[in-house]
Design a protein around this motif. Structure first.
Motif, PDB file in Angstrom:
ATOM      1  N   UNK A 125      -1.352 -11.267  -5.033  1.00 16.97           N
ATOM      2  CA  UNK A 125      -2.215 -10.439  -5.868  1.00 16.97           C
ATOM      3  C   UNK A 125      -1.867  -8.958  -5.703  1.00 16.97           C
ATOM      4  N   UNK A 126      -1.635  -8.528  -4.476  1.00 22.15           N
ATOM      5  CA  UNK A 126      -1.284  -7.128  -4.218  1.00 22.15           C
ATOM      6  C   UNK A 126       0.054  -6.790  -4.858  1.00 22.15           C
ATOM      7  N   UNK A 127       1.017  -7.687  -4.740  1.00 23.73           N
ATOM      8  CA  UNK A 127       2.344  -7.448  -5.317  1.00 23.73           C
ATOM      9  C   UNK A 127       2.265  -7.366  -6.834  1.00 23.73           C
ATOM     10  N   UNK A 128       1.487  -8.216  -7.448  1.00 23.10           N
ATOM     11  CA  UNK A 128       1.352  -8.195  -8.908  1.00 23.10           C
ATOM     12  C   UNK A 128       0.687  -6.900  -9.366  1.00 23.10           C
ATOM     13  N   UNK A 129      -0.330  -6.438  -8.640  1.00 21.08           N
ATOM     14  CA  UNK A 129      -0.985  -5.175  -8.994  1.00 21.08           C
ATOM     15  C   UNK A 129      -0.015  -4.006  -8.833  1.00 21.08           C
ATOM     16  N   UNK A 130       0.740  -3.983  -7.744  1.00 23.16           N
ATOM     17  CA  UNK A 130       1.725  -2.912  -7.548  1.00 23.16           C
ATOM     18  C   UNK A 130       2.814  -2.948  -8.616  1.00 23.16           C
ATOM     19  N   UNK A 131       3.263  -4.125  -8.969  1.00 23.81           N
ATOM     20  CA  UNK A 131       4.276  -4.251 -10.015  1.00 23.81           C
ATOM     21  C   UNK A 131       3.743  -3.752 -11.352  1.00 23.81           C
ATOM     22  N   UNK A 132       2.505  -4.066 -11.654  1.00 24.69           N
ATOM     23  CA  UNK A 132       1.890  -3.567 -12.885  1.00 24.69           C
ATOM     24  C   UNK A 132       1.776  -2.051 -12.888  1.00 24.69           C
ATOM     25  N   UNK A 133       1.405  -1.468 -11.745  1.00 21.10           N
ATOM     26  CA  UNK A 133       1.287  -0.013 -11.654  1.00 21.10           C
ATOM     27  C   UNK A 133       2.651   0.661 -11.818  1.00 21.10           C
ATOM     28  N   UNK A 134       3.660   0.098 -11.202  1.00 19.44           N
ATOM     29  CA  UNK A 134       5.012   0.662 -11.331  1.00 19.44           C
ATOM     30  C   UNK A 134       5.492   0.559 -12.773  1.00 19.44           C
ATOM     31  N   UNK A 135       5.240  -0.558 -13.412  1.00 18.28           N
ATOM     32  CA  UNK A 135       5.618  -0.714 -14.817  1.00 18.28           C
ATOM     33  C   UNK A 135       4.910   0.280 -15.714  1.00 18.28           C
ATOM     34  N   UNK A 136       3.632   0.536 -15.433  1.00 17.48           N
ATOM     35  CA  UNK A 136       2.872   1.499 -16.225  1.00 17.48           C
ATOM     36  C   UNK A 136       3.420   2.914 -16.054  1.00 17.48           C
ATOM     37  N   UNK A 137       3.759   3.286 -14.816  1.00 16.95           N
ATOM     38  CA  UNK A 137       4.341   4.614 -14.566  1.00 16.95           C
ATOM     39  C   UNK A 137       5.693   4.731 -15.257  1.00 16.95           C
ATOM     40  N   UNK A 138       6.485   3.672 -15.234  1.00 22.56           N
ATOM     41  CA  UNK A 138       7.771   3.686 -15.924  1.00 22.56           C
ATOM     42  C   UNK A 138       7.587   3.842 -17.426  1.00 22.56           C
ATOM     43  N   UNK A 139       6.599   3.172 -17.980  1.00 27.29           N
ATOM     44  CA  UNK A 139       6.304   3.295 -19.406  1.00 27.29           C
ATOM     45  C   UNK A 139       5.912   4.723 -19.765  1.00 27.29           C
ATOM     46  N   UNK A 140       5.078   5.340 -18.958  1.00 23.74           N
ATOM     47  CA  UNK A 140       4.665   6.725 -19.206  1.00 23.74           C
ATOM     48  C   UNK A 140       5.860   7.667 -19.120  1.00 23.74           C
ATOM     49  N   UNK A 141       6.722   7.482 -18.131  1.00 25.49           N
ATOM     50  CA  UNK A 141       7.873   8.374 -18.002  1.00 25.49           C
ATOM     51  C   UNK A 141       8.842   8.204 -19.167  1.00 25.49           C
ATOM     52  N   UNK A 142       9.038   6.982 -19.644  1.00 34.33           N
ATOM     53  CA  UNK A 142       9.907   6.764 -20.810  1.00 34.33           C
ATOM     54  C   UNK A 142       9.323   7.411 -22.059  1.00 34.33           C
ATOM     55  N   UNK A 143       8.021   7.322 -22.226  1.00 28.50           N
ATOM     56  CA  UNK A 143       7.378   7.961 -23.378  1.00 28.50           C
ATOM     57  C   UNK A 143       7.509   9.480 -23.295  1.00 28.50           C
ATOM     58  N   UNK A 144       7.355  10.041 -22.100  1.00 26.23           N
ATOM     59  CA  UNK A 144       7.516  11.486 -21.937  1.00 26.23           C
ATOM     60  C   UNK A 144       8.937  11.924 -22.254  1.00 26.23           C
TER      61      UNK A 144
END
Length: 88
Positions: free
Chosen positions: A11-30
């Motif tokens: 569960x912790x790994x999945x949450x961390x993976x989701x957070x990293x993916x979200x940050x990557x998405x934001x940086x790509x959009x920027x």
């Protein structure tokens, strides 16, 4: 026993993976927004280059090269370099 240990961590790994993916998405959009803003501010330059005979492929290669060089990113270099090579 292994399944019980993995279940707690999964569960912790999945949450961390989701957070990293979200940050990557934001940086790509920027980055995309920054490149679009730069291209929009160079409208006169693009019009001038087209007027003196530059092809659209040449302009695209120039913009991809600029995107590749500033700031350097291994992920962008992986897809921009073959794309530029294929336009020759």
């Amino acid at each position: 026993m292994q399944e019980a240990l993995v279940r707690d961590v999964r569960r912790v790994v999945v949450v961390l993976l989701g957070a990293v993916g979200f940050v990557l998405l934001i940086s790509c959009a920027n980055l995309a927004n920054l490149l679009l803003a730069r291209a929009g501010s160079r409208r006169r330059e693009i019009a001038l280059r087209l007027a003196i005979g530059a092809s659209r492929v040449r302009l695209l290669r120039q913009f991809l090269t600029r995107a590749w060089c500033s700031p350097p990113s291994a992920a962008r270099q992986v897809w921009v370099w073959p794309l530029c090579r294929s336009m020759r």
